[in-house]
Write a protein that holds these residues in place. Structure first.
Motif, PDB file in Angstrom:
ATOM      1  N   LEU A   1      29.559  21.861  29.229  1.00  0.00           N
ATOM      2  CA  LEU A   1      30.127  23.207  29.309  1.00  0.00           C
ATOM      3  C   LEU A   1      30.839  23.382  30.641  1.00  0.00           C
ATOM      4  CD1 LEU A   1      27.509  25.761  30.479  1.00  0.00           C
ATOM      5  CD2 LEU A   1      26.802  23.435  29.936  1.00  0.00           C
ATOM      6  N   GLN A   2      31.815  24.249  30.648  1.00  0.00           N
ATOM      7  CA  GLN A   2      32.464  24.619  31.902  1.00  0.00           C
ATOM      8  C   GLN A   2      32.374  26.131  32.079  1.00  0.00           C
ATOM      9  OE1 GLN A   2      36.216  22.488  32.504  1.00  0.00           O
ATOM     10  NE2 GLN A   2      35.306  20.622  31.687  1.00  0.00           N
ATOM     11  N   CYS A   3      33.228  26.882  31.361  1.00  0.00           N
ATOM     12  CA  CYS A   3      33.142  28.337  31.544  1.00  0.00           C
ATOM     13  C   CYS A   3      31.935  28.922  30.834  1.00  0.00           C
ATOM     14  CB  CYS A   3      34.426  29.025  31.098  1.00  0.00           C
ATOM     15  SG  CYS A   3      34.564  29.322  29.329  1.00  0.00           S
ATOM     16  N   GLY A   4      31.426  28.207  29.848  1.00  0.00           N
ATOM     17  CA  GLY A   4      30.184  28.619  29.199  1.00  0.00           C
ATOM     18  C   GLY A   4      30.330  29.628  28.068  1.00  0.00           C
ATOM     19  N   TYR A   5      31.543  30.056  27.806  1.00  0.00           N
ATOM     20  CA  TYR A   5      31.710  31.132  26.828  1.00  0.00           C
ATOM     21  C   TYR A   5      31.466  30.659  25.393  1.00  0.00           C
ATOM     22  CZ  TYR A   5      33.527  35.569  25.071  1.00  0.00           C
ATOM     23  OH  TYR A   5      33.664  36.798  24.465  1.00  0.00           O
TER      24      TYR A   5
ATOM     25  N   THR B   1      29.627  28.138  24.726  1.00  0.00           N
ATOM     26  CA  THR B   1      28.420  27.321  24.775  1.00  0.00           C
ATOM     27  C   THR B   1      27.276  27.826  23.884  1.00  0.00           C
ATOM     28  OG1 THR B   1      29.079  26.747  27.012  1.00  0.00           O
ATOM     29  CG2 THR B   1      26.819  26.194  26.367  1.00  0.00           C
TER      30      THR B   1
ATOM     31  N   CYS C   1      37.643  24.290  27.311  1.00  0.00           N
ATOM     32  CA  CYS C   1      37.458  23.725  28.657  1.00  0.00           C
ATOM     33  C   CYS C   1      37.184  22.227  28.671  1.00  0.00           C
ATOM     34  CB  CYS C   1      36.280  24.395  29.356  1.00  0.00           C
ATOM     35  SG  CYS C   1      36.526  26.113  29.815  1.00  0.00           S
TER      36      CYS C   1
END
Lengths: 155, 288, 781
Positions: free
Chosen positions: A98-102, A104, A137
């Motif tokens: 994950l990066q921004c997590g949205y 996720t 992402c």
């Protein structure tokens, strides 16, 4: 006009009245304050809103709250065992899935369901199993790695 | 993202659903909701009443029934795509339907979308219609004046239009058990955005002693209703159905008024139809 | 957790994000909060004859309906500004709510506020706007050719006319060329598509005359500045902008949008907090789009395949208005990159920026550099064919040589460092080039079989934006330094306040690693604060691959200052001179007498006690740095893409993607690789699937995921990555930046691969996205 609804979410029973048009995702977010489930599109394609209803993943933006009346819903908030992360959550953390997590929470729900049906998926099966979830992402590489990690961990 | 207001009623039986349908103007039936709710969220559909038929007993599942003209599979209208895809009965006896169901959308969509809702909506880019035709399915309907059956070939009337009356609902689909030596296949060229079929080809080929005794090919996504490839099938029946025969036969496939959108023109769809008809027929033959 | 620079530690951000505890803007609920819905134009171009809000006002739950009249009545300046000026740039007014004319689908005309969002949407449907539709244009070149005038200020819909390089010298090179190749291409318009739609919560405090705005932003301070200067008009100290968790940006959350001030207006008018969250349709219609160029480009070469000149003519779509940094993107971030990795003695580029009736276009991951790389690398592919040298050799012959750095290009940049050939060699090795070429030759014997294509892309980017004086001289209305306030607490733990505002990049991990490494601490002893104008001194934000190179350098500089000061304190305590103090591994020692030492916390405590302290030193231990880089940084890389094209359907399947990047020193390799992966997917998406389409009335036909194809998991391969390391010579960390590399490099790699596969059909060029039908048609010609 409000219609009564009784639903179990992450093991807890809630009784509320809702406007019939309330989507399940808005019920979870606005009414129950479970904001881990996100909304990313409005055409049932991005999968950010994925939760489980009676053990099956669904897009909670494409279901009326009332359709879940009497059901058992699991959201991202209900996946860990107390403070102990699930293997899938751990995989996403370990493998930088994950990066921004949205996206996720939805990804984790979809991956959790995939592994419940197919504990040892191939790379192709992982990709097919998560095709209802978009991530902008990661380029998906580490999401595949995360699911592989979880599968190995659960084996 | 936010549907307009409506009244919600839940039907517990087919009869109750039909009664509610007759009582409410501008009412819509809600099964899995995967055709209706997206339209409502964009306010392209604004029914005043939504009749939730999702909990009606007995409309879910696949059952094998013995009949005078051979065995059939009865598929309840509320059977989800995931259940179709996983059904051992379908995979064994009408695999083209299981395969088409598995090709729909994604896991989440397949968990909610139902066969009844899917065919009642009659999206031309959907995966099930051609598969039902190739499998020789019949649609079961029920209305105030009783039940009736319509062959799948007559059910899909036009774009988003079926033979279903305003006061009727789909109760199920009946599919003959495939005969000995019959192979089926569904192959799809998926739209990279929507995941719907740009072209989806459903084929059935029956072989006996090295000869093709019957063939059928139908395609989703090409025209407003499933494209009927019986002209192609006719050229294959009675031959050995070898590659050369199939390659030549698909030239007979013509698409009147093919659909077109930003992604694929009518001409391209018509071309893909031939390619996928060919590939599906070969796959079906190889499984026969 | 030890987090030395260079170690792939897990991200500290993740525990909240994998459990659903991350708080994004739409997750926040303030007491008394209302919900706004914005009424937008369904027309691309129309005059407004009237707006009737009566029915909407009477709708259940509605608290207010506002239009341009209310903006004026509230005394707000109400204009969306442009933050980068070019000579003779036309800057037509962009009101936050249109009252006379709408210029693109999605232009805002009114806003409705209600108790909850369903009600707001109901009421928005009841606002009646009487439109008189006008002819509309969407193509950046055709809009200059007799299309309906969009702004009075911009005749022929031209916003600017800009050039760089030496035209005469370039023309001369072409006159003398042994080979020339040319291409007409478009760089397709893209929707940024952060999965989190834009959202704003404004909370006006009438007593203080102050407003707090939680919003989806990549740069809270820049948003505050632009709002205060032009749209909201509040004094800057009365505005607080907070970025909660931000769900991706890719450029789209840099820019200042009308919506942000519209929501402020609602809160000011109603005295209650107001939330607006875009629907996906809304965010796709109004988030500044990316790319959208029409270009003619030519390359001149000598007998030996050495490039002698490059000539480029580009029409760049600005959309209906000039978005925040829009004018810089197709000029200084594009024209200056046209030398690529190559030694090109003569370059000329001419760029015309134009207005159309489309959503504004601005920076999107890569911003100008992908467009430049696409032009250069497409031409290199064609030059390899035309000269018979092939894709690898044509590039080798033209690389800037490793001994030529610093290398001054003909388009105003000085490349500080580079070594291009080793990356190419490594990429060829990783992809298994020779075997692929053999397989390709075999397949080409039968044109009905799926064909193999191999595509190269050797890219360079200028990032680490940027020396303020340089960008100022080029028209930027802001500096491009970054700030860091590093505060050491008495007990030795550290809080870092950075102006870089993370939205997925992992700053809280990477930045903590910088501090932990240099102070000999554990990562857990370092907290990183960002994204709040009330907490952080000032910041330019996260974009342009600048966070590590500029934001990280600011932190490193502050840490250097702290080490310096703490050495003086330690020297005092150890009764030695500061020059004799060594600091390593969190320990201060006196040179030559290692038994004489102090721990980090001994010194930090003393800095605050100041009981036993140097006379000439202030107590306390913190340091603020506003780091202004002396140059851009120049990451580069060598990418090779391998595809299989089915000539019967035109479908392309990715078989391999090899990326060898040089981003300088690496702080956290795991995060760096993640950035490359994500960039690759976006660039591959641009090449194969993504792209907007407009109809004759400039209606967006690809506004939803039903038609706009984001890259999906089942259509992508695992990527093969490697790195070479050429440290940046001019910043304290030797880092260059990696956020955009993948998105810059990959479109030409994919397109070159597909065209390589189509070589048997003699296809020279196809425009992105390479949808199957386009490829199939090319095999039918």
């Amino acid at each position: 006009m409000g219609v009564p609804i009784k639903v179990q979410v992450n093991g807890k029973t809630y009784e509320r009245t809702v406007e019939p048009r309330t989507l399940l995702v808005h019920f979870l977010r606005e009414e129950l304050g479970l904001t881990g489930t996100n909304v990313g599109c409005e055409t049932s394609l991005c999968g950010a809103c994925t939760v489980m209803v009676d053990g099956k993943t669904v897009k909670s933006c494409t279901q009326l709250a009332l359709q879940a009346d009497g059901s058992s819903v699991t959201t991202i908030e209900g996946i860990a065992d107390g403070d102990r992360l699930s293997a899938v959550q751990e995989g996403f953390w370990e493998k930088h899935g994950l990066q921004c997590g949205y996206c996720t929470p939805g990804m984790i729900m979809a991956a959790t369901h995939l592994l419940s049906e197919n504990p040892k998926p191939s790379e192709a099966e992982i990709r097919a199993g998560l095709k209802g979830n978009l991530c902008r992402c990661t380029g998906y590489h580490n999401i595949v790695e995360a699911v592989k990690y979880a599968a190995a961990k659960m084996a | 993202m936010y549907p307009a207001k409506f009244d919600y009623v839940r039907a517990h039986s087919i009869e109750e659903a039909l009664q509610l349908l007759s009582q409410h103007e501008d009412a819509k039936l809600l099964a899995g909701g995967h055709s209706l709710i997206p339209m409502m969220k964009l306010r392209l559909a604004q029914p005043t009443t939504v009749i939730d038929i999702g909990r009606i007993d007995g409309l879910r599942g696949v059952r094998r029934i013995s009949g005078d003209d051979g065995d059939t599979l009865q598929i309840g209208a509320l059977t989800t795509h995931a259940e179709l895809a996983a059904s051992a009965e379908l995979r064994e006896h009408a695999p083209v339907i299981a395969e088409a169901a598995a090709a729909i959308g994604d896991a989440q969509v397949r968990h909610r979308g139902t066969i009844g809702g899917n065919i009642a909506h009659a999206d031309p880019a959907s995966d099930l219609p051609a598969a039902l035709l190739a499998a020789g399915a019949t649609v079961h309907l029920q209305g105030p004046s009783g039940t009736r059956t319509v062959p799948a070939s007559a059910f899909f009337v036009d774009l988003l239009t079926t033979d279903l009356g305003m006061d009727e609902l789909v109760t199920g689909v009946e599919v003959p058990v495939r005969g000995e030596g019959t192979g089926q296949a569904y192959l799809k060229f998926e739209h990279p955005a929507s995941g719907y079929a740009v072209v989806g080809a459903a084929a059935a080929v029956s072989m006996r002693g090295g000869e093709c005794t019957a063939a059928s090919i139908y395609l989703n996504g090409v025209c407003a209703t499933p494209l009927d490839g019986s002209a192609v099938a006719a050229k294959i029946a009675g031959t050995a159905a070898d590659d050369a025969t199939i390659n030549a036969a698909v030239a007979a496939l013509t698409a009147e008024d093919p659909l077109a959108d930003v992604y694929a023109s009518g001409e391209y769809r018509a071309h893909l139809a031939k390619v996928y008809a060919k590939r599906a027929l070969k796959a079906a033959r190889d499984r026969a | 957790m030890s987090g030395k620079i260079g170690s792939a530690i897990k991200r500290r951000e993740d525990p909240a994000l994998i459990t659903g505890r991350g708080r994004y803007t739409d997750d926040l609920k303030l007491p008394g909060m209302l919900h706004a819905a914005i009424v937008r134009s369904p027309h691309a171009h129309a005059r407004i004859r009237g707006i009737d809000i009566a029915a909407a006002k009477a709708s259940p739950g509605v608290h207010g309906v506002f239009t341009a009249e209310d903006v004026n009545a509230a005394g707000l300046p109400g204009m969306v500004p442009v933050g980068w000026l070019l000579p003779e740039l036309k800057t037509p007014p962009h009101p936050i709510l249109a009252s006379e004319k709408v210029n693109h689908v999605g232009d805002a005309v009114a806003v409705v506020v209600a108790d909850e969002r369903y009600q707001a949407r109901d009421a928005a449907d009841l606002v009646e706007v009487d439109y008189e539709p006008l002819p509309a244009s969407s193509n950046p070149k055709k809009t200059t050719e007799g299309a309906q005038q969009i702004h009075d200020e911009a005749p022929n819909n031209i916003a600017f006319d800009w050039e760089i390089g030496d035209r005469a010298k370039t023309d001369a090179a072409f006159a003398a060329a042994a080979h020339t190749v040319e291409v007409d291409l478009t760089n397709n318009r893209l929707i940024p598509f952060a999965i989190e739609p834009r959202a704003v919560i404004a909370d006006y405090d009438g007593d203080r005359g102050a407003i707090t705005v939680h919003m989806t932003t990549q740069n809270p301070h820049v948003h505050r500045l632009l709002m205060c200067l032009a749209s909201l008009g509040f004094p800057e100290h009365k505005v607080r902008v907070v970025a909660p968790e931000v769900g991706g940006g890719f450029g789209s959350k840099i820019h200042h949008y009308a919506d942000e001030t519209i929501v402020c207006l609602c809160s000011i008018k109603l005295g209650r907090p107001v939330k607006w969250t875009a629907t996906r349709t809304e965010t796709n219609l109004t988030d500044a789009h990316g790319r959208d160029h029409v270009t003619h480009a030519e390359l001149a070469l000598d007998e030996g395949g050495k490039i002698t000149g490059l000539r480029v003519e580009t029409w760049a779509n600005m959309g209906a208005y000039l978005s925040t940094f829009a004018p810089a993107v197709p000029t200084y971030l594009y024209g200056t990159l046209l030398s690529g990795q190559y030694d090109i003695p003569a370059i000329h580029a001419h760029v015309v920026g134009t207005f159309t009736n489309t959503c504004p276009v601005d920076a999107y991951r890569g911003a100008g550099r992908p467009e430049a790389t696409f032009v250069v690398e497409r031409l290199m592919h064609l030059a390899g064919e035309a000269t018979g040298l092939g894709p690898a050799e044509i590039r080798r012959r033209n690389f800037v040589r490793p001994d030529a750095f610093p290398y001054e290009t003909q388009v105003a940049l000085t490349y500080d460092s580079g070594n291009y050939e080793p990356a190419l060699d490594r990429a060829l090795e990783l992809v298994g080039y020779d075997a692929l070429v053999a397989e390709q030759a075999e397949r080409r014997k039968d044109r009905t079989r799926p064909q193999i294509g191999i595509g190269f892309s050797n890219f360079i980017e200028a990032c680490g934006l940027a020396p303020s004086a340089v960008v100022g001289s080029l028209g930027a209305q802001a500096g491009q330094w970054e700030s860091a306030d590093v505060r050491v607490h008495p007990t030795g733990t550290v809080t870092v306040y950075t102006g870089s505002s993370s939205h997925g990049q992992g700053h809280e991990t990477t930045f903590a690693q910088i501090v932990a490494d240099k102070l000999g601490l554990e990562v857990d002893q370092v907290e990183v604060v960002h994204g709040d104008t009330d907490k952080v001194q000032f910041g330019m934000g996260t974009y342009g691959s600048r966070s590590a190179a500029v934001g990280g350098s600011a932190i490193a500089r502050s840490v250097e200052k702290i080490v310096e000061k703490s050495k003086r304190i330690a020297a005092h305590l150890l009764e030695a001179s500061a020059e004799d103090i060594d600091f390593a591994g969190g320990k201060f020692t006196v040179k030559g007498s290692p038994e004489s030492s102090l721990g980090w916390a001994d010194v930090t405590l003393q800095a605050y006690l100041a009981h036993n302290y140097p006379d000439d030193l202030e107590p306390g231990l913190s340091a603020t740095t506003f780091y202004d880089p002396s140059n851009f940084t120049y990451p580069f890389g060598s990418h090779i893409c391998v595809v299989e094209v089915d000539p019967e359907t035109g479908n392309t399947r990715l078989l391999q993607y090899v990326a060898v990047d040089d981003v300088g020193n690496v702080i956290n390799p795991m995060i760096v690789e993640g950035q490359v992966h994500g960039g690759l997917a976006q660039g591959i998406g641009q090449a194969l699937w993504e792209g907007t389409a407009y109809d004759e009335q400039a209606q967006l036909l690809t506004g939803s995921l039903m038609d706009y194809a984001l890259p999906k998991i089942h259509n992508l391969p695992m990527y093969t990555l490697d790195r070479t390391v050429t440290p940046c010579p001019h910043n304290p960390l030797g880092v260059k930046g990696v956020g955009e590399a993948g998105a810059i490099a990959s479109p030409p790699a994919v397109v070159n691969a597909v065209l390589d596969a189509l070589q048997p059909w003699g296809v020279r060029h196809l425009d992105m996205p390479l949808h199957a039908e386009k490829v199939w048609r090319a095999t039918q010609a």
